[in-house]
Design a protein around this motif. Structure first.
Motif, mmCIF file in Angstrom:
data_model
loop_
_atom_site.group_PDB
_atom_site.id
_atom_site.type_symbol
_atom_site.label_atom_id
_atom_site.label_comp_id
_atom_site.label_asym_id
_atom_site.label_seq_id
_atom_site.Cartn_x
_atom_site.Cartn_y
_atom_site.Cartn_z
ATOM 1 N N ASN A 1 -14.180 -2.454 -2.060
ATOM 2 C CA ASN A 1 -14.592 -1.869 -3.337
ATOM 3 C C ASN A 1 -14.093 -0.431 -3.499
ATOM 4 O O ASN A 1 -14.579 0.310 -4.356
ATOM 5 C CB ASN A 1 -16.113 -1.914 -3.504
ATOM 6 N N GLY A 2 -13.160 -0.002 -2.673
ATOM 7 C CA GLY A 2 -12.558 1.320 -2.792
ATOM 8 C C GLY A 2 -13.469 2.458 -2.387
ATOM 9 O O GLY A 2 -13.113 3.622 -2.569
ATOM 10 N N ILE A 3 -14.661 2.154 -1.814
ATOM 11 C CA ILE A 3 -15.635 3.207 -1.488
ATOM 12 C C ILE A 3 -15.107 4.051 -0.332
ATOM 13 O O ILE A 3 -14.710 3.513 0.708
ATOM 14 C CB ILE A 3 -16.992 2.579 -1.139
ATOM 15 N N LEU A 4 -15.120 5.362 -0.497
ATOM 16 C CA LEU A 4 -14.694 6.364 0.483
ATOM 17 C C LEU A 4 -13.191 6.363 0.718
ATOM 18 O O LEU A 4 -12.707 7.037 1.638
ATOM 19 C CB LEU A 4 -15.423 6.182 1.823
ATOM 20 N N GLU A 5 -12.401 5.618 -0.057
ATOM 21 C CA GLU A 5 -10.959 5.646 0.138
ATOM 22 C C GLU A 5 -10.439 7.058 -0.131
ATOM 23 O O GLU A 5 -10.812 7.708 -1.115
ATOM 24 C CB GLU A 5 -10.261 4.640 -0.787
ATOM 25 N N GLY A 6 -9.569 7.530 0.752
ATOM 26 C CA GLY A 6 -9.015 8.872 0.663
ATOM 27 C C GLY A 6 -9.867 9.919 1.352
ATOM 28 O O GLY A 6 -9.430 11.047 1.544
ATOM 29 N N THR A 7 -11.092 9.551 1.736
ATOM 30 C CA THR A 7 -11.982 10.505 2.410
ATOM 31 C C THR A 7 -11.585 10.620 3.873
ATOM 32 O O THR A 7 -11.250 9.624 4.523
ATOM 33 C CB THR A 7 -13.444 10.033 2.321
ATOM 34 N N ASN A 8 -11.643 11.842 4.402
ATOM 35 C CA ASN A 8 -11.357 12.042 5.822
ATOM 36 C C ASN A 8 -12.674 12.000 6.587
ATOM 37 O O ASN A 8 -13.590 12.778 6.328
ATOM 38 C CB ASN A 8 -10.664 13.387 6.053
ATOM 39 N N VAL A 9 -12.767 11.055 7.530
ATOM 40 C CA VAL A 9 -14.009 10.856 8.288
ATOM 41 C C VAL A 9 -13.814 11.226 9.749
ATOM 42 O O VAL A 9 -14.542 10.755 10.624
ATOM 43 C CB VAL A 9 -14.474 9.382 8.175
ATOM 44 N N TRP B 1 -19.195 8.079 14.045
ATOM 45 C CA TRP B 1 -18.677 6.735 14.336
ATOM 46 C C TRP B 1 -17.176 6.755 14.603
ATOM 47 O O TRP B 1 -16.669 6.004 15.438
ATOM 48 C CB TRP B 1 -19.027 5.759 13.207
ATOM 49 N N PHE B 2 -16.435 7.643 13.885
ATOM 50 C CA PHE B 2 -14.994 7.733 14.121
ATOM 51 C C PHE B 2 -14.719 8.388 15.476
ATOM 52 O O PHE B 2 -13.846 7.929 16.237
ATOM 53 C CB PHE B 2 -14.331 8.534 13.000
ATOM 54 N N MET C 1 -10.765 0.921 6.625
ATOM 55 C CA MET C 1 -9.738 1.156 7.638
ATOM 56 C C MET C 1 -9.240 2.592 7.504
ATOM 57 O O MET C 1 -8.971 3.070 6.402
ATOM 58 C CB MET C 1 -8.548 0.193 7.455
ATOM 59 N N THR C 2 -9.125 3.267 8.658
ATOM 60 C CA THR C 2 -8.629 4.641 8.665
ATOM 61 C C THR C 2 -7.304 4.680 9.409
ATOM 62 O O THR C 2 -6.949 3.740 10.124
ATOM 63 C CB THR C 2 -9.626 5.587 9.349
ATOM 64 N N ASP C 3 -6.593 5.796 9.245
ATOM 65 C CA ASP C 3 -5.443 6.017 10.104
ATOM 66 C C ASP C 3 -5.897 6.792 11.339
ATOM 67 O O ASP C 3 -7.098 7.034 11.527
ATOM 68 C CB ASP C 3 -4.337 6.765 9.350
ATOM 69 N N ASN C 4 -4.974 7.191 12.176
ATOM 70 C CA ASN C 4 -5.341 7.875 13.423
ATOM 71 C C ASN C 4 -5.920 9.261 13.178
ATOM 72 O O ASN C 4 -6.584 9.816 14.070
ATOM 73 C CB ASN C 4 -4.119 7.989 14.336
#
Length: 757
Positions: free
Chosen positions: A114-122, A127-128, A102-105
């Motif tokens: 599993n915490g994968i890519l958490e904190g990463t800006n996509v 896809w985003f 889940m991302t923010d706006n």
């Protein structure tokens, strides 16, 4: 040469020629058959694969759409750990979700399984970007970063993904971010394995899955990541299934079946194509065996037919010749039956019986067609006569009014005549329409628990004008206790009314008519007896048939189309009852008996002796309970003016509009309490007008009445759906208009002015 010899030689020679022809053509024909059978089979397998891929992807897409709609995802009080556990449980249940997050706006990954890519800006990832544009499905691609993080659990081969993305929102409906997932292509591999069984793989059958650009996303290793282009796929520009012979990145030809799904925006399958193929040599291997089998079978059959032809031809030809001679005699009119042949075998006797039965049925049908044709001619002549009868006095009445200078006395007399004749025409047309509806199974009974006494009173009210005009005495006999039955009150009143009208019409003036009702066991019995012209005994069995007239055997004509009794029988049978007729003969009266199922608990409380319905004159003389503003909408100015004049004669204030648009303009100015509107009008029809009125808050309390020549149940339902409160079929009767005005604005309620305000 004898016929038996000729037949034997002909059969043997034909089989030999056919065998040689089949042998010569077997390669091409068998090849086409194998191509069609296997190609259709491959096409079906391709279709199954495309369908399963589409269904599975639809399930995943719907799953994520519902997941994104969870109200707690955007709640500040729900911890990231709780959201992470939920995403991990979803990934555990369906492990082909390689990554869920889940991302923010702004594109920052807030929570992920599993915490994968958490904190990463996509925010820059395709896809985003596509999700922010409202595109929730991304075609096959590689994700290098994600592959590095997941590769230990997914083997050594390159990973490919499909993206599922949906926005999730807070409780105020504002978008709070994107819920996204990378779906591993191993999901599609499982579907491919479920369609293509291991047994088919051993036969060299392979499956190839291509994306919308015809790039191979699933298939043999040598084809992976290739972009294929050949005529079969070019022909599949639209969603379709088929098969063809093509070369695919090889010198060998393949027999392949393909199925291409829709590439429309948002479709789960993304416009993929599935191809099932087999090397052409392997596919055509059975053809050579088929050629040898056909040759052997053909020669054997030729020898067999040569031997049996001579033996059987003699036995076959003789009884057939006898039957042919008998048929010729019947055709020439020398005989009415086909003579039974002597000797022969069982099939000949079966054929004889079949021909004889066919002949008898043809003769019966010919007689029935002649009778039907005769009755049709009689019906057309009678219909013309019955239509001219009321038209003649109406036409002469109009001429009389012109010649008299619209003398009030003449106009009053002509109006009485025209009203009576118009009623005759309406009754005639209604009977024709009712018979047509019943014959086509379009009549739907509105059954309810009803009083038999009320049915009879309604029927008497209908038949009263004719009974009184012929000065008959009506003897009404009802039981002390009323009888309740399950039925359609209007239709049953129509049945009894038809019988009373018949009794009045076929009884000379000053006759006697008896209407009686009673309960016999579990049946309610209604009888109508008269002392009129009676019915000949030979006519009784056909008295309820279509176009059969009661007085047809008499010298004088009593009019009618001969459909009233047929309508009686069909309506009674629709209620589960029976209708019978009896007569002692010509000039000795008739009795018609209706039996309807009533059940053992049909009795209701005791009622006083029934009184005849209130005369129509008494109803017409009653003053209106309240003066109403009534808007009449009809493109037929004569019809609009006449209806408005009638309503004004009843004491109401009227205004006229020629179509729905004029009516809408008149409503704010005139503020009508009730609107009588035609349906078929130019500019804006009645349905559009009603929908517009009901959508306007200030006009919702205005009563809408449809007045139209379309009177079927479907038309009534359509009028109700458009917003009409009532439905009248043209020509609208005064009693129906009064009933609607009284129902819509009963005495004692608040004034109609307040209602429309």
């Amino acid at each position: 040469m004898r016929l038996s010899t000729q037949l034997a030689l002909l059969l043997a020679g034909s089989i030999l020629v056919l065998t040689l022809a089949l042998t010569a053509l077997v390669g091409r024909l068998a090849t086409e058959k194998v191509k069609a059978d296997i190609g259709a089979r491959f096409a079906d397998l391709s279709f199954q694969a495309v369908d399963k891929i589409g269904r599975s992807l639809s399930e995943r897409q719907r799953e994520f759409e519902l997941l994104a709609a969870r109200p707690d995802f955007a709640e500040p009080g729900v911890s990231a750990e709780t959201k992470r556990r939920y995403l991990e449980s979803l990934q555990k249940n369906y492990p082909h979700y390689a990554w869920i997050g889940m991302t923010d706006n702004d594109g920052k990954v807030m929570v992920a399984a599993n915490g994968i890519l958490e904190g990463t800006n996509v925010a820059s990832r395709p896809w985003f970007v596509r999700a922010m544009q409202g595109l929730h499905l991304t075609d096959v691609h590689q994700a290098v970063l994600l592959q590095k993080l997941l590769q230990p659990g997914y083997g050594d081969e390159p990973m490919r993904f499909i993206d599922l993305t949906f926005p999730y929102r807070d409780r105020e409906g504002r978008m709070a971010g994107i819920l996204g997932a990378h779906l591993s292509m191993k999901w599609a591999e499982e579907i491919e394995r479920s369609i293509l069984l291991p047994a088919l793989r051993r036969q060299g059958i392979e499956t190839i899955v291509l994306d919308k650009d015809y790039s191979v996303v699933l298939g043999p290793p040598e084809l992976m990541n290739l972009t294929l282009s050949f005529p079969a796929l070019s022909a599949a520009a639209e969603p379709q299934t088929g098969y063809a012979i093509q070369r695919i990145a090889s010198a060998n030809e393949y027999l392949l079946g393909y199925s291409k799904s829709s590439a429309a925006a948002g479709h789960p399958s993304l416009g993929w194509t599935v191809v099932v193929r087999q090397d052409l040599k392997a596919a055509y291997a059975p053809v050579r065996q088929l050629q040898q089998q056909i040759m052997a079978i053909g020669l054997a059959v030729a020898v067999l037919f040569a031997a049996l032809g001579a033996f059987l031809s003699g036995r076959i030809s003789r009884p057939l010749r006898l039957l042919t001679e008998a048929a010729h005699r019947v055709q020439a009119g020398e005989d009415s039956r086909i003579s039974k042949p002597k000797g022969g075998y069982a099939e000949i006797h079966v054929l004889h019986r079949s021909l004889q039965t066919l002949l008898e049925k043809l003769q019966e049908k010919e007689a029935a067609m002649l009778a039907a044709d005769r009755r049709k001619d009689e019906f057309i002549a009678t219909l013309a006569h019955e239509l001219r009868n009321p038209l003649a006095p109406m036409q002469s009445g109009l001429e009389l009014m012109r010649l008299s200078g619209n003398s009030p006395a003449v106009v009053a007399r002509v109006q009485t005549v025209m009203d009576r004749q118009l009623g005759t025409m309406v009754h005639l047309i209604n009977d024709l329409l009712d018979v047509s509806r019943i014959t086509r199974g379009k009549v739907q009974l509105r059954k309810e628990r009803i009083s038999l006494r009320q049915v009879l009173e309604s029927a008497i009210e209908t038949a009263r004008p004719l009974i009184e005009s012929r000065r008959h005495a009506l003897d009404l006999r009802l039981p002390a206790h009323d009888i309740c039955i399950e039925g359609d009150q209007a239709r049953l009143a129509q049945v009894v009314g038809n019988l009373l009208n018949n009794a009045a019409k076929y009884t000379p003036e000053h006759g006697r008519i008896a209407l009686e009702a009673c309960q016999d066991g579990d049946d309610a019995v209604i009888s109508v007896a008269d002392d009129g012209i009676g019915i000949a005994q030979e006519s009784l069995p056909a008295i309820f048939e279509m176009f059969n007239q009661v007085g047809k055997t008499q010298d004088s004509s009593y009019g009618g189309l001969g459909i009233g009794l047929n309508l009686v029988r069909q309506l009674v049978e629709l209620h589960g009852g029976t209708a019978t007729a009896a007569s002692a003969g010509i000039g000795r009266g008739s009795t018609f008996v209706i039996r309807l199922p009533a059940g053992p608990n049909a009795r209701s409380a005791a009622q006083p002796e029934a009184a005849l319905p209130v005369p129509m004159q008494a109803i017409e003389s009653a003053a209106p309970a309240v003066t109403l503003r009534i808007l009449v909408v009809d493109d037929n100015s004569d019809a609009a003016q006449n209806l408005a004049a009638l309503l004004e004669a009843l004491g109401h204030e009227t205004s006229i509009a020629a179509d729905g648009r004029q009516a809408l303009e008149a409503v704010p100015r005139f503020r009508p309490d009730i609107i009588f509107s035609d349906i078929g009008m130019p500019v804006m029809n009645g349905y559009e007008f009603a929908r517009t009125m009901t959508a306007t808050p200030a006009s919702r309390r205005t009563v809408l009445v449809a007045v139209t020549g379309w009177g079927s149940e479907r038309d009534r339902l359509r009028a109700t759906e458009a917003g009409f409160d009532y439905h009248l079929t043209k020509p609208a009767q005064l009693a129906d208009i009064r009933r609607i005005l009284q129902e819509a604005f009963p005495a004692g309620e608040d004034g109609a002015r307040d209602r429309a305000a």
